[in-house]
Structure formats: structure tokens, C-alpha cells
Design a protein around this motif. Structure first.
Motif, PDB file in Angstrom:
ATOM      1  N   MET A   1     -34.270   9.155   3.653  1.00 12.16           N
ATOM      2  CA  MET A   1     -33.212   8.627   2.823  1.00 12.16           C
ATOM      3  C   MET A   1     -33.155   7.110   3.016  1.00 12.16           C
ATOM      4  O   MET A   1     -33.094   6.620   4.131  1.00 12.16           O
ATOM      5  N   ILE A   2     -33.176   6.371   1.918  1.00 12.91           N
ATOM      6  CA  ILE A   2     -33.241   4.922   2.009  1.00 12.91           C
ATOM      7  C   ILE A   2     -31.910   4.301   2.412  1.00 12.91           C
ATOM      8  O   ILE A   2     -31.867   3.328   3.139  1.00 12.91           O
ATOM      9  N   PHE A   3     -30.787   4.864   1.965  1.00 11.59           N
ATOM     10  CA  PHE A   3     -29.456   4.368   2.308  1.00 11.59           C
ATOM     11  C   PHE A   3     -28.571   5.537   2.720  1.00 11.59           C
ATOM     12  O   PHE A   3     -28.763   6.659   2.290  1.00 11.59           O
ATOM     13  N   SER A   4     -27.566   5.229   3.517  1.00 11.63           N
ATOM     14  CA  SER A   4     -26.589   6.260   3.874  1.00 11.63           C
ATOM     15  C   SER A   4     -25.588   6.418   2.727  1.00 11.63           C
ATOM     16  O   SER A   4     -25.549   5.608   1.800  1.00 11.63           O
ATOM     17  N   ALA A   5     -24.757   7.440   2.809  1.00 10.65           N
ATOM     18  CA  ALA A   5     -23.748   7.676   1.774  1.00 10.65           C
ATOM     19  C   ALA A   5     -22.756   6.512   1.700  1.00 10.65           C
ATOM     20  O   ALA A   5     -22.312   6.130   0.617  1.00 10.65           O
ATOM     21  N   ALA A   6     -22.439   5.927   2.840  1.00  5.90           N
ATOM     22  CA  ALA A   6     -21.518   4.783   2.848  1.00  5.90           C
ATOM     23  C   ALA A   6     -22.146   3.584   2.138  1.00  5.90           C
ATOM     24  O   ALA A   6     -21.454   2.834   1.427  1.00  5.90           O
ATOM     25  N   SER A   7     -23.449   3.408   2.304  1.00  6.51           N
ATOM     26  CA  SER A   7     -24.137   2.303   1.618  1.00  6.51           C
ATOM     27  C   SER A   7     -24.144   2.520   0.106  1.00  6.51           C
ATOM     28  O   SER A   7     -23.929   1.583  -0.658  1.00  6.51           O
ATOM     29  N   TRP A   8     -24.391   3.767  -0.320  1.00  6.04           N
ATOM     30  CA  TRP A   8     -24.364   4.052  -1.761  1.00  6.04           C
ATOM     31  C   TRP A   8     -22.965   3.829  -2.325  1.00  6.04           C
ATOM     32  O   TRP A   8     -22.806   3.328  -3.440  1.00  6.04           O
ATOM     33  N   ALA A   9     -21.937   4.215  -1.566  1.00  5.38           N
ATOM     34  CA  ALA A   9     -20.559   3.997  -2.013  1.00  5.38           C
ATOM     35  C   ALA A   9     -20.264   2.507  -2.145  1.00  5.38           C
ATOM     36  O   ALA A   9     -19.611   2.074  -3.105  1.00  5.38           O
ATOM     37  N   ALA A  10     -20.749   1.707  -1.204  1.00  6.81           N
ATOM     38  CA  ALA A  10     -20.542   0.261  -1.269  1.00  6.81           C
ATOM     39  C   ALA A  10     -21.276  -0.339  -2.464  1.00  6.81           C
ATOM     40  O   ALA A  10     -20.737  -1.221  -3.156  1.00  6.81           O
ATOM     41  N   ILE A  11     -22.480   0.136  -2.735  1.00  5.94           N
ATOM     42  CA  ILE A  11     -23.241  -0.351  -3.889  1.00  5.94           C
ATOM     43  C   ILE A  11     -22.514   0.006  -5.179  1.00  5.94           C
ATOM     44  O   ILE A  11     -22.379  -0.819  -6.088  1.00  5.94           O
ATOM     45  N   TYR A  12     -21.996   1.236  -5.261  1.00  8.37           N
ATOM     46  CA  TYR A  12     -21.261   1.639  -6.458  1.00  8.37           C
ATOM     47  C   TYR A  12     -20.014   0.785  -6.640  1.00  8.37           C
ATOM     48  O   TYR A  12     -19.689   0.362  -7.750  1.00  8.37           O
ATOM     49  N   PHE A  13     -19.291   0.519  -5.550  1.00  8.82           N
ATOM     50  CA  PHE A  13     -18.100  -0.319  -5.636  1.00  8.82           C
ATOM     51  C   PHE A  13     -18.447  -1.711  -6.155  1.00  8.82           C
ATOM     52  O   PHE A  13     -17.748  -2.252  -7.033  1.00  8.82           O
ATOM     53  N   LEU A  14     -19.516  -2.304  -5.662  1.00  8.94           N
ATOM     54  CA  LEU A  14     -19.925  -3.635  -6.131  1.00  8.94           C
ATOM     55  C   LEU A  14     -20.329  -3.609  -7.601  1.00  8.94           C
ATOM     56  O   LEU A  14     -19.987  -4.521  -8.370  1.00  8.94           O
ATOM     57  N   VAL A  15     -21.048  -2.579  -7.999  1.00  8.81           N
ATOM     58  CA  VAL A  15     -21.447  -2.458  -9.404  1.00  8.81           C
ATOM     59  C   VAL A  15     -20.213  -2.256 -10.284  1.00  8.81           C
ATOM     60  O   VAL A  15     -20.090  -2.862 -11.349  1.00  8.81           O
ATOM     61  N   TRP A  16     -19.273  -1.433  -9.825  1.00  6.72           N
ATOM     62  CA  TRP A  16     -18.053  -1.181 -10.600  1.00  6.72           C
ATOM     63  C   TRP A  16     -17.239  -2.458 -10.752  1.00  6.72           C
ATOM     64  O   TRP A  16     -16.760  -2.775 -11.833  1.00  6.72           O
ATOM     65  N   TRP A  17     -17.091  -3.204  -9.671  1.00  2.00           N
ATOM     66  CA  TRP A  17     -16.306  -4.440  -9.707  1.00  2.00           C
ATOM     67  C   TRP A  17     -16.955  -5.454 -10.647  1.00  2.00           C
ATOM     68  O   TRP A  17     -16.267  -6.144 -11.403  1.00  2.00           O
ATOM     69  N   THR A  18     -18.270  -5.562 -10.615  1.00  2.00           N
ATOM     70  CA  THR A  18     -18.982  -6.470 -11.514  1.00  2.00           C
ATOM     71  C   THR A  18     -18.841  -6.010 -12.957  1.00  2.00           C
ATOM     72  O   THR A  18     -18.632  -6.825 -13.861  1.00  2.00           O
ATOM     73  N   ALA A  19     -18.925  -4.709 -13.189  1.00  4.38           N
ATOM     74  CA  ALA A  19     -18.767  -4.171 -14.543  1.00  4.38           C
ATOM     75  C   ALA A  19     -17.359  -4.410 -15.069  1.00  4.38           C
ATOM     76  O   ALA A  19     -17.169  -4.622 -16.273  1.00  4.38           O
ATOM     77  N   LEU A  20     -16.362  -4.390 -14.179  1.00  2.00           N
ATOM     78  CA  LEU A  20     -14.987  -4.668 -14.609  1.00  2.00           C
ATOM     79  C   LEU A  20     -14.894  -6.052 -15.230  1.00  2.00           C
ATOM     80  O   LEU A  20     -14.304  -6.233 -16.299  1.00  2.00           O
ATOM     81  N   PHE A  89     -40.387  -4.579   6.330  1.00  2.42           N
ATOM     82  CA  PHE A  89     -39.890  -3.640   7.320  1.00  2.42           C
ATOM     83  C   PHE A  89     -40.873  -2.488   7.453  1.00  2.42           C
ATOM     84  O   PHE A  89     -41.382  -1.989   6.458  1.00  2.42           O
ATOM     85  N   GLU A  90     -41.105  -2.054   8.661  1.00  2.00           N
ATOM     86  CA  GLU A  90     -41.964  -0.908   8.918  1.00  2.00           C
ATOM     87  C   GLU A  90     -41.076   0.317   9.090  1.00  2.00           C
ATOM     88  O   GLU A  90     -40.048   0.269   9.765  1.00  2.00           O
ATOM     89  N   GLN A  91     -41.499   1.462   8.513  1.00  2.00           N
ATOM     90  CA  GLN A  91     -40.729   2.687   8.675  1.00  2.00           C
ATOM     91  C   GLN A  91     -41.052   3.318  10.025  1.00  2.00           C
ATOM     92  O   GLN A  91     -42.211   3.369  10.451  1.00  2.00           O
ATOM     93  N   ALA A  92     -40.012   3.804  10.687  1.00  2.00           N
ATOM     94  CA  ALA A  92     -40.191   4.479  11.980  1.00  2.00           C
ATOM     95  C   ALA A  92     -40.724   5.883  11.710  1.00  2.00           C
ATOM     96  O   ALA A  92     -40.348   6.539  10.763  1.00  2.00           O
ATOM     97  N   ARG A  93     -41.626   6.311  12.555  1.00  2.00           N
ATOM     98  CA  ARG A  93     -42.211   7.644  12.380  1.00  2.00           C
ATOM     99  C   ARG A  93     -41.602   8.616  13.331  1.00  2.00           C
ATOM    100  O   ARG A  93     -41.193   8.443  14.358  1.00  2.00           O
TER     101      ARG A  93
END
Length: 93
Positions: A1-20, A89-93
Motif C-alpha cells: 500500500m503506497i499510503f495509509s488511510a490517514a494519508s488518503w484522508a488528508a489528500i482528499y481533504f486538500l483536494v476538497w478544499w482546493t475544489a471549494l 526511495f527504495e522499497q523495503a523487502r
């Protein structure tokens, strides 16, 4: 998973605020356009804000943009490593 759920929520909030701020100028008429200027107020002040309608339109626009961002990042069409000025960034194995 590239981002956690909290990161996706923060991204959505920023997109929503910009769209406003994208949707807000198209939302209503000014008092001068409506021909009903209240004494003591700015003629460019909103006549009717219709904030419920603005919030619904903003949510629709933000959701569409968020889905596009999510697809770009999760389907490996475009990754953070494709941005030239970010460090590699290198991905951890």
C-alpha cells in the motif's frame, strides 16, 4: 500500500478544499447583479450564497479528482519516483 488511510484522508481533504475555491466563484449572484443592495453592505457581496449546493458540487468535483489521483498512484501509471525533483526511495523487502 503506497499510503495509509490517514494519508488518503488528508489528500482528499486538500483536494476538497482546493475544489471549494474552484467552485465558489460560480456559486451565486452578487447583490448588484440581483438589483437588491442592502444599505451599508458591499454591492459585490453575495445575494444568496446557497452553501448547501456549493458543498454538494465541491464534493462531486473533489471526489472525481481524488479518484483520478488514486488511480494514477495505485495502478502504477504514475509514481512518486516519476517526479524529477523528489529523492529516489527504495522499497523495503
Amino acid at each position: 500500500m503506497i499510503f495509509s488511510a490517514a494519508s488518503w484522508a488528508a489528500i482528499y481533504f486538500l483536494v476538497w478544499w482546493t475544489a471549494l475555491f474552484l467552485v465558489l466563484p460560480f456559486s451565486g449572484r452578487s447583490q448588484s447583479e440581483a438589483g437588491d443592495v442592502t444599505p451599508g453592505t458591499e454591492p459585490g457581496a453575495p445575494f444568496s450564497a446557497r452553501m448547501g449546493r456549493v458543498i454538494v458540487i465541491t464534493t462531486i468535483v473533489a471526489t472525481l479528482v481524488f479518484v483520478a489521483i488514486n488511480l494514477l498512484l495505485t495502478q502504477e501509471l504514475f509514481g512518486l519516483d516519476d517526479i524529477p525533483f523528489l529523492p529516489r526511495f527504495e522499497q523495503a523487502r
